[in-house]
Motif scaffolding. Structure first.
Motif, PDB file in Angstrom:
ATOM      1  N   ALA A  82       0.842  -0.985  -0.100  1.00 22.78           N
ATOM      2  CA  ALA A  82       0.016   0.092   0.045  1.00 22.78           C
ATOM      3  C   ALA A  82       0.718   1.350   0.057  1.00 22.78           C
ATOM      4  O   ALA A  82       2.084   1.420   0.474  1.00 22.78           O
ATOM      5  N   GLU A  83       0.471   2.303  -0.595  1.00 27.46           N
ATOM      6  CA  GLU A  83       1.312   3.348  -0.931  1.00 27.46           C
ATOM      7  C   GLU A  83       1.715   4.090   0.346  1.00 27.46           C
ATOM      8  O   GLU A  83       2.838   4.496   0.796  1.00 27.46           O
ATOM      9  N   GLU A  84       1.025   3.979   1.525  1.00 28.07           N
ATOM     10  CA  GLU A  84       1.342   4.630   2.858  1.00 28.07           C
ATOM     11  C   GLU A  84       1.760   3.492   3.691  1.00 28.07           C
ATOM     12  O   GLU A  84       1.999   3.757   5.043  1.00 28.07           O
ATOM     13  N   ALA A  85       2.064   2.343   3.409  1.00 27.44           N
ATOM     14  CA  ALA A  85       2.529   1.330   4.336  1.00 27.44           C
ATOM     15  C   ALA A  85       4.060   1.493   4.444  1.00 27.44           C
ATOM     16  O   ALA A  85       4.863   1.737   3.435  1.00 27.44           O
ATOM     17  N   GLU A  86       4.467   1.059   5.556  1.00 27.31           N
ATOM     18  CA  GLU A  86       5.978   1.069   5.780  1.00 27.31           C
ATOM     19  C   GLU A  86       6.370  -0.360   5.516  1.00 27.31           C
ATOM     20  O   GLU A  86       5.787  -1.119   6.288  1.00 27.31           O
TER      21      GLU A  86
END
Length: 217
Positions: A192-196
């Protein structure tokens, strides 16, 4: 922990240790681990007990409409009853595998997973949790490790269980699984784009658990 409701989504490839880490984080934080595999088992159990065929039908739709699944302190609840042991039989394992291919079953379980995620703090792991099931999760992680490291872990695990294992074959299977998971048409495996991203190649389970818990607390 405060009474705020938060959701933790962990995605990643096969053999990255997602379930082991998610369960440990849940225990540490005192929240519920949502075992998606157990949910398919619960549906399989109910289909078997009601004598339903493993195919899309009006009877299946009716059954799903009156089905509730929940988790509490490590227990799996199907329609208000604990089914921890009932869902672990070989017959139910096969039923779970069969029913997981049904679109209506997958849709129902995603609906239930989202419902749980909005009513209490949860942690969930899989291939498309952060990108599909819990898009609004406050904490998203993409847990990975090199294919070679994941193969070595799986190889050791099988040997410890007394099972035969060929490391080269395990590695080939993991590489194939990675390809299939990331290229499938429906909700492919992706970060996911905002996943670390957490690369656990050189990390222990405890180090990953500590890292996630420190971020959440």
């Amino acid at each position: 922990m405060t009474e705020r409701i938060f959701r933790i989504a962990i995605d990643g490839p096969s053999g990255a240790g997602k379930s082991t880490i998610a369960k440990a984080v849940a225990k540490r934080l005192g929240i519920d681990y949502i075992d998606t595999g157990a949910m398919y088992r619960a549906i399989g159990l109910k289909m078997l007990s009601e004598g339903l065929a493993m195919e899309e039908s009006d009877a299946l739709s009716d059954m799903l409409a009156r089905t509730e699944i929940d988790f509490d302190r490590g227990n799996v609840f199907l329609d208000g009853k604990i089914v921890n042991d009932l869902i672990r039989t070989p017959e139910v394992s096969k039923a779970a595998s069969d029913c997981s291919a049904l679109g209506s079953v997958r849709s129902k379980l995603v609906e239930l997973q989202r419902k749980m995620g909005h009513s209490k703090s949860v942690i969930m792991d899989g291939r498309d949790i952060g990108t599909n099931v819990l898009k609004d999760a406050e904490y998203k992680y993409f847990l990975t490790a090199t294919a070679e490291e994941r193969a070595l872990r799986r190889h050791k695990e099988m040997l410890e269980k007394g099972q035969e294992s060929d490391l080269a074959q395990v590695l080939a299977q993991i590489v194939e699984r990675d390809h299939n998971d990331s290229t499938r048409a429906l909700n492919p495996l992706r970060k996911a784009e905002e996943a670390e991203e957490i690369d656990s190649t050189h990390m222990t389970i405890d180090q990953v658990v500590d890292y996630i818990c420190d971020k959440v607390q």
